[in-house]
Design a protein around this motif. Structure first.
Motif, PDB file in Angstrom:
ATOM      1  N   UNK A  67       0.845  -1.198   0.000  1.00 38.47           N
ATOM      2  CA  UNK A  67       0.000   0.000   0.000  1.00 38.47           C
ATOM      3  C   UNK A  67       0.875   1.241   0.000  1.00 38.47           C
ATOM      4  N   UNK A  68       0.465   2.250  -0.778  1.00 35.15           N
ATOM      5  CA  UNK A  68       1.141   3.542  -0.801  1.00 35.15           C
ATOM      6  C   UNK A  68       0.091   4.639  -0.889  1.00 35.15           C
ATOM      7  N   UNK A  69       0.147   5.583   0.039  1.00 35.73           N
ATOM      8  CA  UNK A  69      -0.753   6.740   0.037  1.00 35.73           C
ATOM      9  C   UNK A  69      -2.229   6.340  -0.038  1.00 35.73           C
ATOM     10  N   UNK A  70      -2.606   5.330   0.724  1.00 34.97           N
ATOM     11  CA  UNK A  70      -4.007   4.942   0.806  1.00 34.97           C
ATOM     12  C   UNK A  70      -4.527   4.145  -0.363  1.00 34.97           C
ATOM     13  N   UNK A  71      -3.629   3.767  -1.284  1.00 36.41           N
ATOM     14  CA  UNK A  71      -4.034   2.970  -2.451  1.00 36.41           C
ATOM     15  C   UNK A  71      -3.169   1.713  -2.536  1.00 36.41           C
ATOM     16  N   UNK A  72      -3.710   0.712  -3.192  1.00 33.88           N
ATOM     17  CA  UNK A  72      -2.965  -0.530  -3.372  1.00 33.88           C
ATOM     18  C   UNK A  72      -1.896  -0.322  -4.444  1.00 33.88           C
ATOM     19  N   UNK A  73      -0.659  -0.604  -4.069  1.00 34.73           N
ATOM     20  CA  UNK A  73       0.448  -0.464  -5.012  1.00 34.73           C
ATOM     21  C   UNK A  73       0.695  -1.760  -5.767  1.00 34.73           C
TER      22      UNK A  73
END
Length: 550
Positions: free
Chosen positions: A26-32
């Protein structure tokens, strides 16, 4: 770079392109990224939070497609009558609760079923328990309240009251109220005794509080919402469709959002009531314009077409058993509903209608068909909530019109907490084969979205999932269960699609919101009858932990 890695997990993505994985970044509230541990774990750096799922299950955060958030949060503070039956047990529970809360102007109980006393309940039954304090019980379906004489007198309805069609203060042979109050506007004066009128407006009248609540009053109501959000998060819920709504509800949620206290994505409707003119839809347009982000949204209109089977207020195409000539009636005349559906659809909004009886379901389908003829087909995803009884000829119409079947696994009698009677007798044996037809609707092409209707039923998704997989066919009826994966889909990706949010949540794939429910065991290895005993170990919404099990 990654903020968070979930690993050592059975990841059920609900993404057909990659249904299962072992880890998520996860990065910045989104799935990376989603993949094998060998692919995901090297993405960690010194500041990455690593969550070891211990071999448990990671799912998309559950989508609760139909609940009443503010009511549920408020009612957590009331007396709970689930599992209480018989006069003696009721008296013990009520007297104990009343003794612990001497300051309350109304002793309010929740979750009484229609067979609580084994016969129709009256004010006199409640007077025997608490004769000197206002005392009331809300039925488990929230469509009936039984009140004692003190409550009826304090509310000013002991001698009856003028109510809209479909709402009734039942009057006895003595000319006084029996204590049975059917539907929201009949029992609203009793609810108001407890100081909770504001939080009932969204479902009772569709109106706004006037005067606008003070800072102190809004703080009380935000605390009620916070209780509901925390309770929902403890069950893995990260997104919800709140079915009692008005602008006040959205304003409270926005205040919480700005303070960093909003722990789920919430959709709130404009509630269109039978007394309203089409000009009221300007309020729905304003709500939809002013609340439209990844956390708070409107853009849909909620309506009620009928009541419920147990009280005989669900609108049927045939007579209720033992009541020749009684079918109830729709809350909106069919032509009037079609006019409203055309207007709402023309504005590009979604419609969600409570329809339990097969007559109500047909009225709604006819209105949706009229909207499609008038405005042309579009991706409206209009919804029908509940569909507890449906005529066989209407089943294929849902798929043909693109209508979502919004269904509640806890609701069929005998599936979870609701008893078989009196509901099965109210339906009638001849109509059992037409009741709660989940598999039939799905096989006919309808998209299913699952929910609890909390506080009507327990909000626990895992208990609901167990009910969906273990409900038994009624005598002579087909098996209407749809299996584990389709049921999970209805609680995740199906719910997201039904809310026009399939591009934001409901599946675990790159770019989607980092909304997760982490379970303490392997869901696919568990016996269906044990699912309700599993626990949500952690809930994450937007990359932020909103619940961690003790």
């Amino acid at each position: 770079m990654t903020d968070l890695i979930l690993t050592n997990a059975a990841v059920l993505t609900m993404d057909p392109a990659r249904p299962e994985a072992e880890a998520v970044a996860v990065l910045d509230g989104r799935i990376r990224a989603v993949g094998a541990r060998s692919e995901i774990e090297p993405l960690a750096h010194a500041g990455t939070e690593i969550v070891d799922a211990g071999g448990g299950t990671v799912l998309p955060g559950f989508v609760e497609s139909h609940l009443h958030l503010v009511l549920g949060g408020t009612e957590l503070a009331h007396l709970q009558l689930g599992g209480v039956h018989g006069g003696a047990a009721l008296a013990r529970a009520a007297l104990d609760f009343a003794g612990r809360h001497p300051e309350r102007p109304l002793v309010m109980a929740q979750g009484g079923d229609y067979a609580l006393l084994g016969r129709p309940m009256t004010r006199h039954d409640l007077d025997e328990i608490l004769p000197d304090r206002p005392f009331a019980i809300t039925s488990h379906d929230h469509h009936t309240v039984w009140a004692n004489t003190a409550a009826l007198r304090a509310a000013g309805i002991l001698n009856g009251a003028e109510t809209p069609r479909g709402h009734e203060v039942v009057i006895g042979p003595d000319g006084l109220a029996t204590g049975e109050l059917r539907e929201f506007e009949a029992f609203a004066p009793v609810i108001a005794l407890g100081g909770e009128a504001r939080v009932n407006l969204g479902i009772a009248t569709g109106g706004e509080p006037s005067p606008w609540p003070s800072d102190a009053e809004r703080a009380i109501d935000r605390e009620r919402i916070a209780r509901g959000l925390a309770h929902s998060a403890s069950h893995g819920i990260t997104s919800m469709v709140n079915m009692d709504g008005n602008r006040y509800t959205l304003e409270l949620l926005r205040e919480m959002q700005r303070a960093g206290d909003l722990t789920a994505r919430v959709r709130v409707p404009f509630h269109f009531k039978p007394h309203m003119d089409l000009s009221e839809l300007a309020r729905a347009e304003a709500m939809s314009r002013d609340f439209d982000d990844d956390w708070l949204s409107c853009n849909f209109v909620k309506m009620f077409m009928d009541g419920v089977l147990d009280s005989g207020t669900a609108y049927r195409l045939d007579d209720y058993p033992g009541q020749p000539g009684w079918r109830s009636e729709p809350l909106f005349e069919p032509a009037r509903f079609a006019e409203i559906a055309i207007a709402v659809d023309r504005l590009g909004m979604q419609i969600a209608v409570h329809a339990i009886g097969d007559g109500a379901v047909r009225c709604v389908l006819d209105g949706y068909e009229a909207a499609q003829r008038a405005n042309g087909p579009r991706d409206s995803r209009h919804r029908i909530e509940h569909i507890e009884l449906i005529a066989r000829s209407d089943i294929p119409r849902l798929a043909a019109l693109g209508v979502v079947a919004s269904l509640q696994p806890p609701h069929p009698p005998g599936a979870m907490d609701f008893p078989l009677q009196p509901t099965l007798d109210r339906i009638g044996r001849a109509r059992w084969p037409d009741a709660y037809l989940w598999r039939t609707l799905r096989e006919a092409g309808a998209v299913l979205a699952f929910a609890s209707d909390w506080p009507v039923a327990d909000v626990s998704v895992l208990r609901g999932l167990q009910a969906a997989l273990t409900r038994r066919p009624y005598d002579g009826c087909a098996d209407e269960r749809i299996g584990l994966w389709p049921s999970l889909h209805a609680y995740t990706a199906g719910g997201a699609w039904a809310a026009h949010r399939e591009g934001l949540f409901g599946t675990l794939r790159c770019g989607m919101a980092a909304d997760f429910a982490i379970l303490n065991g392997r869901l696919t290895d568990a016996a269906p009858e044990s699912l309700g005993a599993m626990a949500v170990a952690r809930t994450i919404c937007g990359g932020r932990t909103t619940h961690t099990a003790a």
